[in-house]
Design an enzyme around this catalytic site. Sequence first.
Site, PDB file in Angstrom:
ATOM      1  CG  ASP A  96      -1.748   1.199   1.397  1.00 53.56           C
ATOM      2  OD1 ASP A  96      -2.702   1.336   0.605  1.00 53.56           O
ATOM      3  OD2 ASP A  96      -1.473   2.026   2.298  1.00 53.56           O
ATOM      4  CD  GLU A 131      -2.632   2.269  -3.126  1.00 58.49           C
ATOM      5  OE1 GLU A 131      -3.791   2.710  -3.164  1.00 58.49           O
ATOM      6  OE2 GLU A 131      -1.925   2.327  -2.099  1.00 58.49           O
TER       7      GLU A 131
END
Length: 634
Positions: free
Chosen positions: A233, A302
Site C-alpha cells: 500500500d 500501489e
Amino acid sequence: MYAPPLIQILLFSLLYSGSAMSGLVKSETEDFIDWWQHTVFYQIYPRSFKDSNGDGIGDLQGITSKLPYLAETGITAAWLSPIFQSPMVDFGYDISDYKQIQPEYGTMQDFEELIDTAYGLGIKIVLDFVPNHSSDQHEWFKKSAAKEPGFEDFYVWQDGILQENGTRLPPNNWQSVFYGSAWEWHEARQQFYLHQFTKEQPDLNFRNPKVVQAMDDVILFWLNKGVAGFRIDAVNHLFEDESLRDEPLSGKTQDPLSYDYSKHIYTKDLPEVLEMIQHWRRLLDDFSSKHPERPTRIMMTEAYAGISKLADYYEDHDGVRGSHLPFNFHFITDVKGDADARDFVYNVEKWLIYMPRGHAANWVMGNHDNPRVASRFGASSVDAMNMLLLTLPGVAVTYNGEELGMEDYRDISWQDTVDPPARNVGKKLYKEVSRDPERTPFQWSNEVNAGFSTAPKTWLPVHPNYPELNLEAQKAANKSHYSVYKDLIELRHSAIMRLGRFNIEPISRSVFAFKRSYPNFETIITIINVSDREQLVDLSEFVNRPKKLVVEVSGVDSKYEEGDRIPVDEASKLNLPPGGGIVLSERSSAVMSQQRRNLVKQLIQSANVVLVGLLVYNLWRHKWTKVNFNQHQF
C-alpha cells in the site's frame, strides 16, 4: 491413405465445426508463464464480503465459506485488504500489530484454515501490506514517543517552528492526503510527528535500518504462513525529503489544508522508494528460491505515480527488477466516463510501450478507493468493461462485486458515513469524497442484508437495489453479468489469450477493437462500444478475410449469442448496443488450429489400428490359408 466413411465424417466435423471456443486450445501447463503472469486477482474487502457470526462485519470465516464461489467462478488468486490488528480508524490501514489478526475478523486459526481451504481449491492468497505507517496504538509508536532506546527514530519526528509568542508551528507546509496538515504535535514527546494520512497513522522512518528489518520480519512471518505475496500500500510515500523543504504550490486550490494545494515533490516518488521496492523483491526471490516446492512469491505495488516511475518499478535502467506488478490505474485515473474510443486505445498502448520487455502487463478496473465500474461508466457498460479487462494481455484485477455490476450507494447518510476523509471534510461536502459508497456489503441474494449478514444493522448500509441485483438472481438468469464474467474467465485459459500477440485500433470515436493472435490458432477479437448510442461497426478492414466470425462471449443486451456465426459479408454492419461489447473468434479457411491438427492425427492413428484389427479378424473368421490368402485381392 484410405479412411472409412465414418472416419471421413468425423474428420470433416473436426475441420469445419463452428461451435464457440471449439478451436481454442485450453492448457494450464504447456507454456512458460508463471502462475501470476496471467491470473485474475480478485480483491476481497473483508469487512464487506461475508459476515459469519451476525455482528454486521465481514470476517475470515465468512471469506472461507465463500471460497468455493471463487473457485466456481474460475478465480485462482485472491487479494485480501488488511486483516491485521487495528483500531480501525482507517478500517485496517492503521495497524497496531502486524503479526496479529484483527479480533473482529477472527483468529490466527481462522486465517490458517482460510489458507488451507484456498490452496485446496487452487486459490492463492495475497495480503495487503501497509509499511508506510502504523497505528499510533502500535507498541513501536508508544516506545518511540517515550524515546525508549532503539525506538527513538522509528518514526519521523521534528521540533517544528517556535514563534516569538511561544506558539509552535509545523515544520513545513506538507498536507495530509486526508486533508489538513501532515504534522501532529505530540505533547508527551514535545515534538511533531509526520502522518501523510490520518493523525492516527504516523509515518515510519524508513531511513532507519531497524525499521527496514522490522518490516522484513513481518513479510517473512506471513510468507511462512503460506501467503503467495503482498500488495504493498501507498509505496511511493515511504520516503520524504530529509531537509523538510516546503513543497511548491500547485495553483489548483486556495485552501492550504487541501492535499491539492501543493505539488508533492518532497513527500512522494523519491529515489529511495525504488531502492526499497528492489530490496523487497530480493527478499521475496530469496524466499522463493529456498522453497522451490512452493509457488513464486510476488509483490504488487500501489502507487498513483507517473508512468515512467511505474516502469522503473518493473525494472530500472540497470536491469534491476522490483515490483512484479506495479498497479496500472489508468482505467481509473486517466479514462473517465465521458472518454471516447481513442482515450481507451491511447491508455492501453501507453502502458505497453513504457512497460519493459519480458514483464507482465496489468489492468486495474476498480478498487475499494474509487467508484465502481457501473457508476463510472454506466450500468450498460459493465459487460464491455469486463471484456476489456479480461481479454487484454497479462494480469487482470477485479474488485469484489464488479462481476455482478454492483453500483455505488451514493445516498449513505451523514450519520452512517464512516470513511475518514469524508468525516474530515464535514457534512456539507462528505458525499464528494466518501469511499463508503463503493465499500457496501457484497450482494449475495435477495435475503435480508443481501445475504451478507443476519445482523439488525451492518457496518455500512446495503445498497437498496440488492433485491434485483444479487449473485443468486444472476446465477438463475439465462444470461447475466456474472455468466458473462465466468465465460470470459474460461476464455482466458486458451493459449491465444496467454501467449497471443496484441493489436488495438480505434474503429471510430465510439468503438475500438483489439485482437489476440497466435500462430496456427484462430484470432480472438474484442470490440467495445463506449458511446451511449447503438453502433453499426465495420470490421472489414480489421479482420483478415476470415471464413467466418463466431461469437465467443456477448453481453446481456447483445442480440448475438455464444456460438452464433457472423458471415463475412455482415462484418461491415456488426450491431453493438450502447456501452456494449462482444468477443469473436476469427475462423480462417486457410488455418487449422493446432488442437484440430492433433485431433485429426489421433483419429488417423486410431483408424489405422481399427483397419489392422479388422484385417486380423477377417483372417481368423474365414480361416484363410496361405493359398487362399494369396488368391484374394485386397
